[in-house]
Design an enzyme around this catalytic site. Structure first.
Site, mmCIF file in Angstrom:
data_model
loop_
_atom_site.group_PDB
_atom_site.id
_atom_site.type_symbol
_atom_site.label_atom_id
_atom_site.label_comp_id
_atom_site.label_asym_id
_atom_site.label_seq_id
_atom_site.Cartn_x
_atom_site.Cartn_y
_atom_site.Cartn_z
ATOM 1 C CG ASP A 58 3.443 5.701 -10.570
ATOM 2 O OD1 ASP A 58 1.971 5.110 -10.517
ATOM 3 O OD2 ASP A 58 4.164 5.933 -10.293
ATOM 4 C CG HIS A 78 -12.644 -0.344 -5.746
ATOM 5 N ND1 HIS A 78 -13.426 -1.994 -5.096
ATOM 6 C CD2 HIS A 78 -11.210 -0.851 -6.110
ATOM 7 C CE1 HIS A 78 -13.062 -2.748 -4.224
ATOM 8 N NE2 HIS A 78 -11.086 -2.215 -5.195
HETATM 9 C C1 LIG Z 1 -7.593 -4.831 -6.661
HETATM 10 S S1 LIG Z 1 -6.040 -4.500 -7.894
HETATM 11 C C2 LIG Z 1 -7.127 -4.920 -9.882
HETATM 12 C C3 LIG Z 1 -6.790 -6.214 -10.572
HETATM 13 C C4 LIG Z 1 -7.215 -5.625 -11.778
HETATM 14 N N1 LIG Z 1 -7.157 -4.968 -12.582
HETATM 15 C C5 LIG Z 1 -8.415 -6.917 -11.276
HETATM 16 O O1 LIG Z 1 -9.410 -6.634 -11.610
HETATM 17 O O2 LIG Z 1 -7.770 -7.988 -10.933
HETATM 18 C C6 LIG Z 1 -4.810 -3.194 -8.279
HETATM 19 C C7 LIG Z 1 -4.645 -2.939 -9.186
HETATM 20 O O3 LIG Z 1 -2.999 -2.024 -9.105
HETATM 21 C C8 LIG Z 1 -1.825 -2.226 -9.312
HETATM 22 N N2 LIG Z 1 -1.640 -1.010 -9.337
HETATM 23 C C9 LIG Z 1 -1.358 0.329 -7.567
HETATM 24 N N3 LIG Z 1 -1.021 1.100 -7.948
HETATM 25 C C10 LIG Z 1 0.234 0.950 -8.913
HETATM 26 C C11 LIG Z 1 0.214 2.053 -9.815
HETATM 27 N N4 LIG Z 1 0.905 3.530 -8.806
HETATM 28 N N5 LIG Z 1 0.764 2.124 -11.362
HETATM 29 C C12 LIG Z 1 0.225 0.778 -11.791
HETATM 30 N N6 LIG Z 1 -0.968 -0.052 -11.480
HETATM 31 C C13 LIG Z 1 -1.159 0.461 -9.569
HETATM 32 C C14 LIG Z 1 -1.671 -2.975 -8.363
HETATM 33 O O4 LIG Z 1 -0.192 -4.114 -9.010
HETATM 34 C C15 LIG Z 1 -2.706 -3.811 -8.680
HETATM 35 O O5 LIG Z 1 -2.405 -5.181 -9.844
#
Ligand SMILES: C[S@@+](CC[C@H](N)C(=O)[O-])C[C@H]1O[C@@H](n2cnc3c(N)ncnc32)[C@H](O)[C@@H]1O
Length: 171
Positions: A58, A78
């Site tokens: 996380d 974002h």
């Molecule tokens: C908008 S996606 C972007 C994914 C990737 N970086 C891309 O460019 O395709 C946001 C990512 O943040 C991850 N995410 C959201 N909250 C999170 C957290 N607290 N810890 C780790 N990852 C998290 C989600 O699982 C998702 O894969």
């Protein structure tokens, strides 16, 4: 996200971010090279014929991978308000090795005036759907500096807003 990536420049394209110079050169092989934070690849990574490991975590909690050469966040921040971005920066800063690690934020950096309709539409979409926002350069800098990190440079591919913001920890 697969749709979002279509037709956009890739940060590793020539004439974008000088990854060879900034990341590969001077790398210490005793530490992890690259951590894609919030990479969203899940188990798909296991099918890639590359020397990759999945790390479950996380990003608001302690970062397990310490002293990596690069921590990379693409289209993650974002999704979040400033407060959560700073919580994320705090955990990454603690893991970064001063003078060595780089934090690479790969996000839209909007101009202060006359952004395209696509970008203003995206601002509204991010606010409505995620409570996040697309940010202008000064806001990115304020966020980074308030976390005790420093912006080393910003690289943008021609005709595009998506930029690599390179951040370092000096202390
Ligand atoms: C908008 S996606 C972007 C994914 C990737 N970086 C891309 O460019 O395709 C946001 C990512 O943040 C991850 N995410 C959201 N909250 C999170 C957290 N607290 N810890 C780790 N990852 C998290 C989600 O699982 C998702 O894969």
């Amino acid at each position: 996200m697969s749709g979002y990536h279509i037709g956009r420049p890739n940060w590793l394209d020539p004439n974008f971010y000088p990854s060879e110079e900034c990341i590969i050169k001077g790398v210490d092989n005793d530490h992890v090279l690259f951590l894609d934070v919030g990479g969203g690849m899940g188990d798909d990574v296991a099918n890639m014929r590359l020397d990759l490991d999945i790390v479950i975590g996380d990003f608001f909690q302690e970062q397990q991978i310490k002293g990596a050469r690069a921590y990379f966040l693409h289209s993650v921040l974002h999704d979040w308000p400033n407060k959560q971005c700073q919580m994320n920066f705090h955990q990454l800063k603690t893991a970064m090795k001063p003078g060595y690690s780089r934090l690479l934020i790969y996000e839209n950096v909007l101009p202060e005036q006359n952004p395209s309709w696509k970008m203003t539409a995206l601002v509204i979409i991010m606010m409505a759907n995620a409570g996040g926002i697309e940010r202008i350069e000064n806001i990115w800098k304020e966020l980074v500096e308030a976390s005790g990190l420093e912006v080393n440079g910003i690289w943008t591919a021609d005709g595009n807003y998506e930029s690599v913001i390179e951040i370092v920890r000096n202390h």
